[in-house]
Each structure stands twice: as C-alpha cells, then as structure tokens.
Scaffold this motif. Structure first.
Motif, PDB file in Angstrom:
ATOM      1  N   VAL A 277      -9.141  -2.291  15.081  1.00  0.00           N
ATOM      2  CA  VAL A 277      -9.856  -2.108  13.804  1.00  0.00           C
ATOM      3  C   VAL A 277      -9.474  -0.714  13.069  1.00  0.00           C
ATOM      4  O   VAL A 277      -9.484  -0.840  11.924  1.00  0.00           O
ATOM      5  CB  VAL A 277     -11.370  -2.177  14.145  1.00  0.00           C
ATOM      6  CG1 VAL A 277     -12.416  -1.828  12.953  1.00  0.00           C
ATOM      7  CG2 VAL A 277     -11.728  -3.604  14.384  1.00  0.00           C
ATOM      8  N   GLN A 278      -9.370   0.354  13.947  1.00  0.00           N
ATOM      9  CA  GLN A 278      -9.212   1.671  13.195  1.00  0.00           C
ATOM     10  C   GLN A 278      -7.643   1.557  12.633  1.00  0.00           C
ATOM     11  O   GLN A 278      -7.262   2.188  11.516  1.00  0.00           O
ATOM     12  CB  GLN A 278      -8.878   2.663  14.272  1.00  0.00           C
ATOM     13  CG  GLN A 278     -10.258   2.879  14.726  1.00  0.00           C
ATOM     14  CD  GLN A 278     -10.261   4.250  15.617  1.00  0.00           C
ATOM     15  OE1 GLN A 278     -10.089   5.370  15.009  1.00  0.00           O
ATOM     16  NE2 GLN A 278     -10.764   4.093  16.766  1.00  0.00           N
ATOM     17  N   ARG A 279      -6.515   0.695  13.311  1.00  0.00           N
ATOM     18  CA  ARG A 279      -5.324   0.666  12.422  1.00  0.00           C
ATOM     19  C   ARG A 279      -5.600  -0.193  11.243  1.00  0.00           C
ATOM     20  O   ARG A 279      -4.840   0.093  10.202  1.00  0.00           O
ATOM     21  CB  ARG A 279      -4.368  -0.219  13.413  1.00  0.00           C
ATOM     22  CG  ARG A 279      -3.942   0.791  14.588  1.00  0.00           C
ATOM     23  CD  ARG A 279      -2.644   0.080  15.311  1.00  0.00           C
ATOM     24  NE  ARG A 279      -2.559   0.940  16.647  1.00  0.00           N
ATOM     25  CZ  ARG A 279      -1.671   0.452  17.451  1.00  0.00           C
ATOM     26  NH1 ARG A 279      -1.052  -0.772  17.403  1.00  0.00           N
ATOM     27  NH2 ARG A 279      -1.522   1.310  18.563  1.00  0.00           N
ATOM     28  N   ALA A 280      -6.396  -1.366  11.281  1.00  0.00           N
ATOM     29  CA  ALA A 280      -6.863  -2.034  10.185  1.00  0.00           C
ATOM     30  C   ALA A 280      -7.272  -0.930   9.080  1.00  0.00           C
ATOM     31  O   ALA A 280      -6.888  -1.296   7.918  1.00  0.00           O
ATOM     32  CB  ALA A 280      -7.484  -3.239  10.269  1.00  0.00           C
ATOM     33  N   ALA A 281      -8.078  -0.300   9.222  1.00  0.00           N
ATOM     34  CA  ALA A 281      -8.759   0.653   8.404  1.00  0.00           C
ATOM     35  C   ALA A 281      -7.620   1.432   7.872  1.00  0.00           C
ATOM     36  O   ALA A 281      -7.834   1.782   6.511  1.00  0.00           O
ATOM     37  CB  ALA A 281      -9.868   1.344   9.098  1.00  0.00           C
ATOM     38  N   THR A 282      -6.714   1.999   8.517  1.00  0.00           N
ATOM     39  CA  THR A 282      -5.782   3.001   8.035  1.00  0.00           C
ATOM     40  C   THR A 282      -4.851   1.822   7.101  1.00  0.00           C
ATOM     41  O   THR A 282      -4.492   2.557   5.903  1.00  0.00           O
ATOM     42  CB  THR A 282      -4.699   3.135   9.172  1.00  0.00           C
ATOM     43  OG1 THR A 282      -5.629   3.839  10.162  1.00  0.00           O
ATOM     44  CG2 THR A 282      -3.693   4.002   8.878  1.00  0.00           C
ATOM     45  N   ALA A 283      -4.675   0.705   7.318  1.00  0.00           N
ATOM     46  CA  ALA A 283      -3.652  -0.346   6.167  1.00  0.00           C
ATOM     47  C   ALA A 283      -4.799  -0.304   5.190  1.00  0.00           C
ATOM     48  O   ALA A 283      -4.113  -0.171   4.139  1.00  0.00           O
ATOM     49  CB  ALA A 283      -3.576  -1.383   6.913  1.00  0.00           C
ATOM     50  N   ALA A 284      -5.976  -0.533   5.274  1.00  0.00           N
ATOM     51  CA  ALA A 284      -6.868  -0.521   4.112  1.00  0.00           C
ATOM     52  C   ALA A 284      -6.753   0.508   3.168  1.00  0.00           C
ATOM     53  O   ALA A 284      -6.289   0.334   1.716  1.00  0.00           O
ATOM     54  CB  ALA A 284      -8.237  -0.950   4.457  1.00  0.00           C
ATOM     55  N   LEU A 285      -6.869   1.654   3.686  1.00  0.00           N
ATOM     56  CA  LEU A 285      -6.849   2.912   2.840  1.00  0.00           C
ATOM     57  C   LEU A 285      -5.364   2.986   2.115  1.00  0.00           C
ATOM     58  O   LEU A 285      -5.136   3.619   0.949  1.00  0.00           O
ATOM     59  CB  LEU A 285      -7.356   4.157   3.728  1.00  0.00           C
ATOM     60  CG  LEU A 285      -8.793   4.278   3.846  1.00  0.00           C
ATOM     61  CD1 LEU A 285      -8.888   5.368   4.965  1.00  0.00           C
ATOM     62  CD2 LEU A 285      -9.598   4.385   2.722  1.00  0.00           C
ATOM     63  N   GLU A 286      -4.268   2.713   3.059  1.00  0.00           N
ATOM     64  CA  GLU A 286      -2.970   2.883   2.533  1.00  0.00           C
ATOM     65  C   GLU A 286      -2.712   1.760   1.246  1.00  0.00           C
ATOM     66  O   GLU A 286      -2.083   2.015   0.290  1.00  0.00           O
ATOM     67  CB  GLU A 286      -2.071   2.738   3.613  1.00  0.00           C
ATOM     68  CG  GLU A 286      -1.916   3.860   4.625  1.00  0.00           C
ATOM     69  CD  GLU A 286      -1.079   3.660   5.655  1.00  0.00           C
ATOM     70  OE1 GLU A 286      -0.880   4.633   6.414  1.00  0.00           O
ATOM     71  OE2 GLU A 286      -0.559   2.574   5.962  1.00  0.00           O
ATOM     72  N   GLY A 287      -3.388   0.873   1.387  1.00  0.00           N
ATOM     73  CA  GLY A 287      -3.265  -0.240   0.302  1.00  0.00           C
ATOM     74  C   GLY A 287      -4.392  -0.130  -0.797  1.00  0.00           C
ATOM     75  O   GLY A 287      -4.540  -1.127  -1.715  1.00  0.00           O
ATOM     76  N   TYR A 288      -5.240   0.878  -0.864  1.00  0.00           N
ATOM     77  CA  TYR A 288      -6.174   1.149  -1.587  1.00  0.00           C
ATOM     78  C   TYR A 288      -5.844   0.695  -3.081  1.00  0.00           C
ATOM     79  O   TYR A 288      -6.474  -0.113  -3.833  1.00  0.00           O
ATOM     80  CB  TYR A 288      -6.635   2.593  -1.728  1.00  0.00           C
ATOM     81  CG  TYR A 288      -7.824   2.804  -2.561  1.00  0.00           C
ATOM     82  CD1 TYR A 288      -9.122   2.985  -2.113  1.00  0.00           C
ATOM     83  CD2 TYR A 288      -7.617   3.105  -3.835  1.00  0.00           C
ATOM     84  CE1 TYR A 288     -10.143   3.219  -2.906  1.00  0.00           C
ATOM     85  CE2 TYR A 288      -8.651   3.562  -4.681  1.00  0.00           C
ATOM     86  CZ  TYR A 288     -10.039   3.627  -4.414  1.00  0.00           C
ATOM     87  OH  TYR A 288     -11.142   4.044  -5.074  1.00  0.00           O
ATOM     88  N   ASP A 289      -4.806   1.239  -3.601  1.00  0.00           N
ATOM     89  CA  ASP A 289      -4.423   0.934  -5.121  1.00  0.00           C
ATOM     90  C   ASP A 289      -4.153  -0.438  -5.270  1.00  0.00           C
ATOM     91  O   ASP A 289      -4.162  -0.878  -6.550  1.00  0.00           O
ATOM     92  CB  ASP A 289      -3.119   1.913  -5.309  1.00  0.00           C
ATOM     93  CG  ASP A 289      -3.338   3.339  -5.461  1.00  0.00           C
ATOM     94  OD1 ASP A 289      -4.474   3.662  -5.659  1.00  0.00           O
ATOM     95  OD2 ASP A 289      -2.336   4.250  -5.408  1.00  0.00           O
ATOM     96  N   SER A 290      -3.570  -1.157  -4.400  1.00  0.00           N
ATOM     97  CA  SER A 290      -3.237  -2.802  -4.674  1.00  0.00           C
ATOM     98  C   SER A 290      -4.463  -3.544  -4.672  1.00  0.00           C
ATOM     99  O   SER A 290      -4.247  -4.637  -5.006  1.00  0.00           O
ATOM    100  CB  SER A 290      -2.205  -2.957  -3.464  1.00  0.00           C
ATOM    101  OG  SER A 290      -2.746  -3.142  -2.196  1.00  0.00           O
ATOM    102  N   PHE A 291      -5.602  -2.991  -4.318  1.00  0.00           N
ATOM    103  CA  PHE A 291      -6.771  -3.880  -3.933  1.00  0.00           C
ATOM    104  C   PHE A 291      -7.892  -3.546  -4.796  1.00  0.00           C
ATOM    105  O   PHE A 291      -8.712  -4.039  -5.371  1.00  0.00           O
ATOM    106  CB  PHE A 291      -6.943  -3.919  -2.415  1.00  0.00           C
ATOM    107  CG  PHE A 291      -8.360  -4.815  -2.381  1.00  0.00           C
ATOM    108  CD1 PHE A 291      -8.238  -6.397  -2.465  1.00  0.00           C
ATOM    109  CD2 PHE A 291      -9.538  -4.228  -1.862  1.00  0.00           C
ATOM    110  CE1 PHE A 291      -9.257  -7.105  -2.154  1.00  0.00           C
ATOM    111  CE2 PHE A 291     -10.658  -5.198  -1.709  1.00  0.00           C
ATOM    112  CZ  PHE A 291     -10.411  -6.496  -2.064  1.00  0.00           C
ATOM    113  N   VAL A 292      -8.414  -1.997  -4.637  1.00  0.00           N
ATOM    114  CA  VAL A 292      -9.753  -1.724  -4.919  1.00  0.00           C
ATOM    115  C   VAL A 292      -9.808  -1.731  -6.319  1.00  0.00           C
ATOM    116  O   VAL A 292     -11.054  -2.227  -7.308  1.00  0.00           O
ATOM    117  CB  VAL A 292     -10.062  -0.283  -4.502  1.00  0.00           C
ATOM    118  CG1 VAL A 292     -11.428   0.205  -4.660  1.00  0.00           C
ATOM    119  CG2 VAL A 292      -9.841  -0.363  -2.977  1.00  0.00           C
TER     120      VAL A 292
END
Ligand code: MLT
Length: 388
Positions: A277-292
């Motif tokens: 889950v922590q790795r997924a959270a890392t991916a989320a923040l790295e992909g912020y610009d493409s999603f948020v």
C-alpha cells in the motif's frame, strides 16, 4: 450490567456520526428506495488503475509481506518530501519530518495520546470532523470548542477564547480547506493562529485532508508560514485526492519533535502500513499531475451544477471554495436534524445534519458531491420539491 459498562471516555462520545447515517442509508436501500447518497465524503469513482497496478506489483513481491514497522517506507517518505517541496515549496526531512499514517483519521485520533494529559485542554473547531474531539477525549483531556460561524467566514474567533481555556490548552486544531464549510484558509488567518499559539505556547494541529481539492488555486499548507515548523503538525490524506478512502493511507508532517511523538504512540499501537500500500501511495503521488487536476475539475463541474440548481430552486448555498462538501442553509423553521430526516424520508436523498458536526452546525445540512452532476441536479430537484 457493570461488566459491560462502557468506559467513561467512550460514554462521553455520541455514536460515530457517519456510521449512524450509513445504517439509515442501508436500511432505505434495502427497502428498495432509489437513494441518492450525499452523506459521507467517500468518492464514487474508482482508484486509478496505475495505483492499483503498483499495489498488485507490490503485493507480488515477497519483500512486502512482513511487518512494515518503523516510520514508513523510505521511498514513500522521500516521495512525500519531494511532493511537498514541489507543491508547497516547503522542505521536509523525509527521515524526521514525515510519517506515513493509516489514513488521517487514526493519526488525528492517536496524536493527542502523545501530548495531552488529564486536565489539559485542546481548542477544537466546531462544526468539525468528529475525531478532533474524540481524540482529545480518548487522551483524557477536554476539548474546548471554537465555533466556526458564517458571520466570521467560518474562522474561529481567537479573541473569544477565555484566558482560562487558553492557559489550560496545550494544542489548537485547525482544518483548512475546511469541512463542512468548504472554506480556504488565508495567510492572515494562519499567521493569526501561529501568533496565538506562540503567545499561549500551543501545538498547532492542522488537518489538510482536502488540501488538493481546491477550486480557486492551490490551498495553503500551514507549514509554508514563518514559524510554523517549530510547533505544527499537519495531517494529509490520499483518500479523497486519489479515490483511496478504503486503502487507509496518509501522512503526518511538520515539526520533527511532534512527528517523533506521534511515532512513539504509533509504534506502540500499530505495526505499520502494508508495504505494498505504501508503494501504491508512492505511485499515486508520483502520478499526481496525470490524475488530480482532472478530478478537481470534475468536482468543480458537479459543484456548479448542484449549487446553481439549489439556488435556482430557492435552497440557499454558497458554492464551496474547496472540498467536495456543500454547506446548505436549512429551510426556514427547520432544525438540521428535522431537515435531514425529511430529505431522507421524503426525497430519498442522504445528507448530514449540521448538528452532527457540533452545536454551531445547527441551521445547516452538508451534502457531498459524490454522485454524477445529473444525479446531483436530481437530488437538488427532489430536495427543493418538498413543501418546506
Ligand atoms: C466526512 O464525510 O466528513 C469524512 O469523509 C469522514 C471520514 O473521513 O471519516
């Protein structure tokens, strides 16, 4: 029977607001009614696939299968620190000033255990998220409520806090972007809070769960403010930003001392967050610009459709500046509980009575933008069609 008598601390709390509303919603759905749920702030859209992929990959790596322990995955802490530098121009040491949490609810509830003693007080905004109060009560301390009133733009009146309460208080809680009012903080307000906190020697606890959901430009982190880092801890969450409420992941950041205090409590209470889950959270923040940005745009469209329709039909609401909550004035002559009950029973729409967030929430109901714009317009029409 004394055996089953709940502890005094638990008896001081009402049943958890959203659990109660959820029960009523489920009963109405089970009865076959076409319910539009604008109750709890729980995004209707799925978690983006790139985050799920990172979880799957992580779960397939046996290195993630043991206790995570400690202060979180170093990769996630580094990513949070880089995110903070990019987004808020705030430097955070990933080892001492960042701490991943099991969502922000647990961290907000547990933090007071590190700093409050029996007889202490904490200044807590109301209407507000129930865990501010419950966490203080669980620590044996007293919440002193600071009303957030429309006439004060939903900021607490710091001048109205008595000297005795200020002297007893060890912490002041703030929450901007604010639930339920949808208000953004200003630099002036955060500066006033920090000045007040310095004068009375208070810890500042800022809940920033909605920091990434702002419609009028970027929301502020209190940590951007001069002097904040010495006495503040800020709680962030991936729940709403990435449609990840069920995943339970967020972080605390700020003063290294306060982060360490939270860590002392957490290492005693939990064994860390599943590393995948922590790795997924890392991916989320790295992909912020493409999603948020797209997500925020979607909520803005929903907000405009819903608020325009409500106002057009005579129910009064100021569109929120941030968050996905609409804070709607109750129709003339109705308490928030009566209004919410009628809206559920007669319009099949779930909203939250303002009183559930604290006494100053009376006179308002909260509706969450967690259904499509079309359903929101339908909800507004059903609510307005009742004979108020
Ligand atoms: C809310 O509806 O205020 C929040 O989503 C509740 C929560 O985060 O527990």
């Amino acid at each position: 029977m004394a055996l089953f008598e709940l502890s005094e601390r638990l008896q001081k709390l009402p049943p958890y607001l959203f659990a109660e509303i959820d029960k009523k919603k489920k009963a109405a759905i089970a009865a076959g009614r076409d319910i539009i749920n604008l109750g709890i702030g729980d995004p209707d859209r799925p978690t983006p696939q790139f985050i799920i992929d990172a979880l799957t990959e992580g779960a397939n790596d046996p290195a993630t299968h043991q206790y995570a322990l400690d202060n979180g995955d170093p990769g996630l802490r580094r990513t949070i620190s880089e995110f903070f530098a990019r987004r808020y121009a705030v430097e955070l040491d990933p080892d001492s000033q960042v701490y991943p949490t099991i969502g922000s609810k647990e961290a907000i509830n547990h933090f007071p255990l590190a700093y409050l003693n029996e007889g202490d007080a904490a200044l807590v905004p109301e209407p507000g998220y129930p865990p501010y109060r419950s966490g203080v009560i669980f620590a044996g301390a007293d919440p002193v409520l600071m009303p957030l009133l429309a006439e004060n733009d939903f900021f607490p009146d710091l001048g109205a806090i008595s000297d005795a309460d200020a002297a007893r208080a060890k912490a002041i809680y703030v929450n901007y972007p604010n639930s339920p009012s949808g208000k953004l903080a200003t630099k002036e307000f955060f500066a006033d809070v920090l000045k007040y906190a310095e004068k009375h020697d208070l810890i500042v606890v800022q809940d920033a769960a909605y920091a990434e959901m702002s419609y009028g430009g970027r929301a502020l982190s209190i940590l951007e403010m001069p002097g904040a880092m010495e006495r503040s801890i800020e709680f962030h969450s991936l729940s709403k930003t990435f449609n990840m409420t069920g995943w339970r992941v967020g972080w605390a950041c700020g003063s290294a001392d306060l982060v360490a205090g939270l860590g002392r409590i957490k290492t005693n209470l939990d064994s860390g967050i599943f590393t995948a889950v922590q790795r997924a959270a890392t991916a989320a923040l790295e992909g912020y610009d493409s999603f948020v940005p797209g997500l925020v745009e979607m909520y803005q469209g929903r907000r405009d459709a819903f608020c325009d329709k409500l106002n057009e039909l005579g129910l009064k609401v100021d569109p929120p500046e941030a968050t996905f909550y609409c804070w709607i004035a109750c129709p003339e002559g109705y308490s928030s509980t009566d209004a919410a009950s009628r809206i559920l029973e007669e319009a099949d729409v779930v909203v939250t009575p303002g009183l559930g967030f604290g006494p100053s929430g009376e006179g308002f109901i909260r509706a969450t933008l967690t259904v499509s714009a079309e359903r929101l317009v339908e909800a507004a029409e059903r609510m307005a069609a009742l004979d108020w």
